[in-house]
Design an enzyme around this catalytic site. Structure first.
Site, PDB file in Angstrom:
ATOM      1  N   MET A 184      35.290-112.718  14.352  1.00 49.36           N
ATOM      2  CA  MET A 184      36.630-113.012  14.735  1.00 49.36           C
ATOM      3  C   MET A 184      37.539-112.914  13.542  1.00 49.36           C
ATOM      4  SD  MET A 184      36.311-112.990  17.795  1.00 49.36           S
ATOM      5  CE  MET A 184      37.614-113.337  19.055  1.00 49.36           C
TER       6      MET A 184
ATOM      7  N   ASN B 138      31.937-102.738  16.805  1.00 44.07           N
ATOM      8  CA  ASN B 138      32.518-103.853  17.455  1.00 44.07           C
ATOM      9  C   ASN B 138      32.316-103.764  18.801  1.00 44.07           C
ATOM     10  OD1 ASN B 138      33.877-106.330  17.689  1.00 44.07           O
ATOM     11  ND2 ASN B 138      35.547-105.159  17.964  1.00 44.07           N
TER      12      ASN B 138
ATOM     13  N   HIS C 161      34.354-105.437  22.374  1.00 48.71           N
ATOM     14  CA  HIS C 161      35.598-105.977  22.698  1.00 48.71           C
ATOM     15  C   HIS C 161      35.548-106.128  24.149  1.00 48.71           C
ATOM     16  CE1 HIS C 161      39.751-107.000  22.215  1.00 48.71           C
ATOM     17  NE2 HIS C 161      40.072-106.423  23.132  1.00 48.71           N
TER      18      HIS C 161
HETATM   19  C1  GAR Z   1      32.736-111.460  23.412  1.00 47.07           C
HETATM   20  O1  GAR Z   1      33.226-111.488  24.936  1.00 47.07           O
HETATM   21  C2  GAR Z   1      33.339-110.256  22.604  1.00 47.07           C
HETATM   22  O2  GAR Z   1      33.557-109.251  23.577  1.00 47.07           O
HETATM   23  C3  GAR Z   1      34.645-110.978  21.866  1.00 47.07           C
HETATM   24  O3  GAR Z   1      34.132-112.339  21.795  1.00 47.07           O
HETATM   25  C4  GAR Z   1      33.092-112.796  22.707  1.00 47.07           C
HETATM   26  C5  GAR Z   1      32.173-113.107  21.704  1.00 47.07           C
HETATM   27  O4  GAR Z   1      30.919-113.942  22.523  1.00 47.07           O
HETATM   28  N1  GAR Z   1      35.081-110.348  21.072  1.00 47.07           N
HETATM   29  C6  GAR Z   1      36.401-110.135  20.547  1.00 47.07           C
HETATM   30  O5  GAR Z   1      37.166-110.656  21.213  1.00 47.07           O
HETATM   31  C7  GAR Z   1      36.441-109.409  19.292  1.00 47.07           C
HETATM   32  N2  GAR Z   1      38.164-109.018  19.360  1.00 47.07           N
HETATM   33  P1  GAR Z   1      29.559-113.889  22.088  1.00 47.07           P
HETATM   34  O6  GAR Z   1      29.708-114.761  20.719  1.00 47.07           O
HETATM   35  O7  GAR Z   1      28.758-114.806  23.040  1.00 47.07           O
HETATM   36  O8  GAR Z   1      28.999-112.579  21.761  1.00 47.07           O
END
Ligand code: GAR
Length: 200
Positions: free
Chosen positions: A89, A106, A108
């Protein structure tokens, strides 16, 4: 065989999905490093449980490019070819992006360019979208902006909450991130302007 680094900040479920696919021999890659900017990220613990080299490089209070230089030093030391952001993040500096041209991916949780930034699933609900989904894209110098490698849609249901929609999207994230990494590691993608063309 590509050397892959995973950058994460939290739960790490996308990292685990990538790791599962790699360990199952589905992707010609090896995970050589997991980096978290948060010391207490569960993803860091999962990485150590799976015996990956995992380091925390805390980001609090450090200027963006100075931070990125610390990360890239660790990546270079392990000859990383491909960087996967998996719930990392933080916005990368232009300098970082330029070190790995078209080699940073990445994931998203929306169908970009809809709902970039934070809380994408909540944004989709509040907008009244009838479909949402997830996107794996190359990282460029703007937030959630680079060329799209794979997208998958899911329905938004009348009874959805942020939690239920997020769970439906996450299930698809775990499918498409390994698919996209496989395409990149097998050198099956070519980028023309914004279009990522995939060789079958
Ligand atoms: C996921 O949903 C990913 O798509 C999002 O954070 C989460 C991480 O989950 N990413 C974003 O929003 C980036 N802009 P995880 O740690 O269980 O993989």
């Amino acid at each position: 065989m590509k050397n892959v680094a995973i950058l994460l900040s939290g739960r790490g479920s996308n990292f685990l999905a990538l790791s599962d696919a790699i360990e199952a021999g589905q992707i010609p890659a090896r995970i050589v490093l997991v980096v978290s900017n948060k010391p207490d990220a569960p993803g860091l613990i999962h990485a150590r449980e799976r015996n990956y080299e995992a380091v925390c490089i805390p980001s609090a209070g450090i200027e963006r490019e100075a931070y990125d230089r610390q990360v890239v030093e660790e990546l270079s030391a392990r000859q990383v070819d491909v960087v996967c952001l998996a719930g990392f993040m933080r916005l990368l500096s232009s300098w970082f992006v330029q070190q790995y041209p078209r080699q940073i991916l990445n994931i998203h949780p929306s169908l970009l360019p809809a709902f970039p930034g934070l809380h994408s699933q909540k944004q989709a609900l509040e907008w009244g979208a009838k479909v949402s989904g997830c996107t794996v894209h190359f990282v460029d110098e703007k937030l959630d902006h680079g060329p799209i490698i794979v997208q998958r849609s899911v329905p938004v249901l009348d009874q959805d909450t942020e939690e239920t929609l997020s769970a439906r999207i996450l299930e698809q994230e775990h499918q498409i991130y390994p698919e996209a990494l496989k395409l990149v590691c097998e050198a099956k993608v070519r980028v023309e302007q914004r279009r990522v063309l995939i060789r079958k």
